[in-house]
Design an enzyme around this catalytic site. Structure first.
Site, mmCIF file in Angstrom:
data_model
loop_
_atom_site.group_PDB
_atom_site.id
_atom_site.type_symbol
_atom_site.label_atom_id
_atom_site.label_comp_id
_atom_site.label_asym_id
_atom_site.label_seq_id
_atom_site.Cartn_x
_atom_site.Cartn_y
_atom_site.Cartn_z
ATOM 1 N N VAL A 203 3.377 9.677 -2.804
ATOM 2 C CA VAL A 203 4.479 10.433 -3.429
ATOM 3 C C VAL A 203 4.671 9.959 -4.880
ATOM 4 O O VAL A 203 4.973 10.763 -5.768
ATOM 5 C CB VAL A 203 5.786 10.325 -2.595
ATOM 6 C CG1 VAL A 203 6.946 11.001 -3.327
ATOM 7 C CG2 VAL A 203 5.603 10.959 -1.222
ATOM 8 N N GLU A 221 8.123 2.056 -8.093
ATOM 9 C CA GLU A 221 8.124 0.912 -7.164
ATOM 10 C C GLU A 221 7.472 1.414 -5.882
ATOM 11 O O GLU A 221 8.121 2.062 -5.058
ATOM 12 C CB GLU A 221 9.572 0.455 -6.907
ATOM 13 C CG GLU A 221 10.283 -0.084 -8.139
ATOM 14 C CD GLU A 221 9.875 -1.520 -8.471
ATOM 15 O OE1 GLU A 221 9.272 -2.193 -7.623
ATOM 16 O OE2 GLU A 221 10.149 -1.954 -9.608
ATOM 17 N N CYS A 255 8.192 -2.982 2.136
ATOM 18 C CA CYS A 255 7.040 -2.817 1.249
ATOM 19 C C CYS A 255 6.273 -4.110 1.008
ATOM 20 O O CYS A 255 5.075 -4.085 0.767
ATOM 21 C CB CYS A 255 7.501 -2.232 -0.081
ATOM 22 S SG CYS A 255 8.800 -3.205 -0.865
#
Ligand code: NAD
Length: 492
Positions: A203, A221, A255
Site C-alpha cells: 500500500v 512507515e 511491524c
C-alpha cells in the site's frame, strides 16, 4: 455529519474538510507557538481523559489486554505529547548554520523551521490509536494542519478518534476522515502538503505513486520481514524469553516483531526448549484465559492458518486457533527452510519460524531480500555483532532484545528501502512535518565587493570565486594515509 452510504466520510465532505484545513493554515494561526502548545495540551487531555474508552475500543477491535493497551498505545502517546510540549520552543527555534565569515560576520543566514502545510496522516490497524496520534502530535508541534485517516479495520477506535478530536482540538485545523481502500483513492487524488503513512509496503507504493502526482513529500512507515539472529554466543534463555514476548505482544501483529529466527545449530535445541518454556509461561494456564490480542479479522486469520497448514516445517507448539474468536496462540514452527512459503511475505501474526543457521549465512539470506524494518541480534560477541551490523541494512537494530530501538527517545524510528522512508519520534517527528527554510541576507554596502558576479564576466575574478585553493592535503595520498577518528561502540 454528512457521510456516504458506506458510513465513511463522503468525497464532498473530504473536500470541504480539506478546504477548511487549507484556509486555516493560510490564516497562519497554527504557526503561532502558543497555539501549538495549547493544542498539544488539548491532545494530552484528550488521551488522559479517555484512557478507559481508548482501552475499551482497543479491546473491542483487536482484543488488546488493558495493560498492553495502556503500555503500547496510551502511555507512549502521552509521553510523546509531553516531550513535544517541553521541547517545542527549542525544536522550533531558528538555527544559525555554520556558514563562514561572510554569512556570520558580514551578512546573516538562518534556518527557519516552517510547517509543511496541510498534512494527511494515514494509520494502520495494529496500533490504531497510537499510530495516528503520534504523527498528529508531531504535525501540531510543527505547525501543520492535519487530516487524520484511521484504519477502517478497527472501527471502534476510528469512531472514537472521530468523536474525540473535535471535542478537544480546533476542528478547523485538525480533523478526521474515515474510509477503506476505495475511499482512499479519492482522498489521495487531492493535494496535500505532506503525507505521513503507516502501513504495509504494497500500500505504501500506492501512496508514493499518488503523492508523486502532486510532488507531495511523504514519510512512509512500512513493514517487512524483520529477522532475529541468535548466535552461539547469545544468552540463550534471555533470547528465548524476549523473542517469545515479542511474538505474544499484539499477537505478533507488530511491524518490528521477529518475523523469523535464525538460530545457530550449536544452541538450537537449548533455544527451542527455552522458547517453549517462556511461551507457555506467557500464555499462562488455559483456565486463566489468554491475555493475547486477537487476530484483526477473518481474512488475516485465514491467511495465518493457511501458513500453518502449508508449512513444510515442524509445528512444535501452537495451533490454527479459533476462527470464530479470531485467536491463534503463538505457534512455533521448527526446522523451517528458506524455500518454505511461510517466508514468502511478512507474517504479521503469532507464528514463529525457526531456521537453523549460523549468523554469517543468515546475513547472506537477509541481504538477498529487501531491507527489513528491524533486525534483532542476540550475541555477546562484539565481532559477531559488528559483522551483522556491517553487512546488513535495516531501519533499526536491537541488540540482545527485540523492538528496543523503537523506544529510544529522539533517535528516530523508520525504515529504509522497502521498509520505508523518513523517520519520526520526538524531534525527528517534528522535523518530518517541517521544512527547513534557509533565509540569507547580505548588507547592500557589500555590493561592490561582490560585483564579480555581474556580467560582463571577467576571468580576472576567477580567484575571488575559487574556494578550492587551500585544500589542506597533498596529491598522491593513499588509503593508508587517511586518518579517521572514532570507531564502533563496544556492544557486549
Ligand atoms: P495497510 O497498508 O493495509 O493499511 C494502512 C492504511 O492504508 C489504512 O488506513 C488503510 O485504510 C489504507 N489503505 C489500504 N489500502 C489502501 C490503498 N489501496 N490505497 C490507499 N490506502 C489504503 O496496513 P495495515 O494492514 O493496516 O497494517 C499492517 C502493515 O503496516 C504491516 O505491513 C506492518 O508492518 C505495517 N506497519 C508499519 C509500522 C511502522 O511504523 N513502520 C507500524 C505499524 C504497522
Amino acid at each position: 455529519m454528512a457521510s456516504s452510504e458506506s458510513g465513511y466520510t463522503s468525497p464532498k465532505e473530504v473536500e470541504s474538510k480539506l478546504e477548511t484545513l487549507r484556509a486555516t493554515f493560510a490564516s497562519g494561526c497554527t504557526k503561532d507557538l502558543r497555539w501549538r502548545k495549547w493544542q498539544l495540551k488539548q491532545l494530552f487531555w484528550l488521551v488522559r481523559d479517555n484512557e478507559t474508552a481508548i482501552a475499551d475500543a482497543l479491546y473491542k477491535d483487536i482484543g488488546k489486554h488493558e495493560f498492553e493497551a495502556f503500555f503500547t498505545e496510551i502511555a507512549s502517546v502521552k509521553g510523546d505529547i509531553l516531550d513535544h510540549i517541553s521541547n517545542l520552543e527549542e525544536w522550533a527555534a531558528d538555527e544559525v548554520p555554520d556558514a563562514g565569515f561572510a554569512f556570520t560576520k558580514l551578512g546573516s543566514a538562518v534556518i527557519r523551521k516552517e510547517p509543511l502545510g496541510v498534512a494527511l496522516i494515514i494509520g494502520p490497524w495494529n496500533f490504531p490509536f497510537a499510530l495516528v496520534m503520534q504523527p498528529l502530535c508531531a504535525a501540531i508541534a510543527a505547525g501543520c494542519t492535519a487530516m487524520v485517516k484511521p484504519s477502517e479495520l478497527c472501527p471502534t477506535v476510528a469512531s472514537l478518534v472521530e468523536t474525540l478530536l473535535p471535542q478537544y482540538l480546533e476542528s478547523r485545523a485538525y480533523t478526521t476522515v474515515t474510509g477503506g481502500a476505495e475511499e482512499m483513492s479519492f482522498i489521495l487524488s487531492l493535494k496535500y502538503n505532506h503525507i505521513f503513512f503507516t502501513g504495509s509496503t504494497p500500500v505504501g507504493k500506492h501512496i508514493a505513486a499518488a503523492a508523486a502526482k502532486h510532488l507531495t513529500p511523504t514519510v512512509l512507515e512500512l513493514g517487512g520481514q524483520g529477522p532475529t539472529i541468535v548466535t552461539a554466543n547469545a544468552n540463550v534463555d534471555l533470547a528465548a524469553k524476549r523473542i517469545a514476548c515479542s511474538k505474544f505482544l499484539n499477537a505478533g501483529q507488530i511491524c518490528i516483531t521477529t518475523n523469523h529466527v535464525f538460530v545457530d545449530p550449536s544452541i538450537h535445541n537449548e533455544f527451542v526448549a527455552r522458547l517453549r518454556v517462556w511461551n507457555e509461561t506467557f500464555h499462562g494456564k488455559p483456565e486463566h484465559g489468554s491475555q493475547m490480542a486477537k487476530i484483526v479479522n477473518e481474512r488475516n486469520h485465514d491467511r495465518l492458518t493457511n501458513m500453518i497448514t502449508n508449512t513444510t516445517g515442524e509445528v512444535i507448539c501452537g495451533s490454527t486457533g479459533d476462527r470464530e474468536k479470531l485467536t491463534i496462540p503463538t505457534t512455533i514452527i521448527d526446522n523451517v527452510t528458506m524455500d518454505d512459503a511461510l517466508l514468502d511475505s511478512e507474517i504479521f501474526g503469532p507464528l514463529l519460524p525457526i531456521i537453523e543457521m549460523g549468523f554469517q549465512e543468515a546475513v547472506d539470506k537477509i541481504t538477498e531480500g529487501p531491507h527489513p524494518l528491524a533486525i534483532n541480534i542476540f550475541s555477546h560477541k562484539k565481532s559477531e555483532i559488528d559483522y551483522i551490523l556491517n553487512h546488513t541494512i535495516s531501519g533499526g537494530v536491537s541488540i540482545n532484545d527485540c523492538m528496543l530501538h523503537a523506544a529510544v527517545p529522539n533517535a528516530g524510528f523508520g525504515g529504509v528501502g522497502d521498509s520505508g522512508m523518513g523517520a519520526y519520534h520526538g524531534k525527528l517527528g517534528f522535523e518530518a512535518f517541517t521544512h527547513r527554510r534557509t533565509v540569507a541576507r547580505m548588507p547592500d554596502f557589500l555590493d561592490s565587493a561582490m560585483s564579480f558576479r555581474y556580467p560582463p564576466f571577467d576571468m580576472k575574478n576567477k580567484k575571488a570565486v575559487d574556494v578550492g585553493t587551500r585544500v589542506g592535503f597533498k596529491r598522491g595520498e593513499t588509503l593508508q594515509d587517511q586518518k579517521i577518528g572514532g570507531g564502533s561502540v563496544a556492544w557486549s
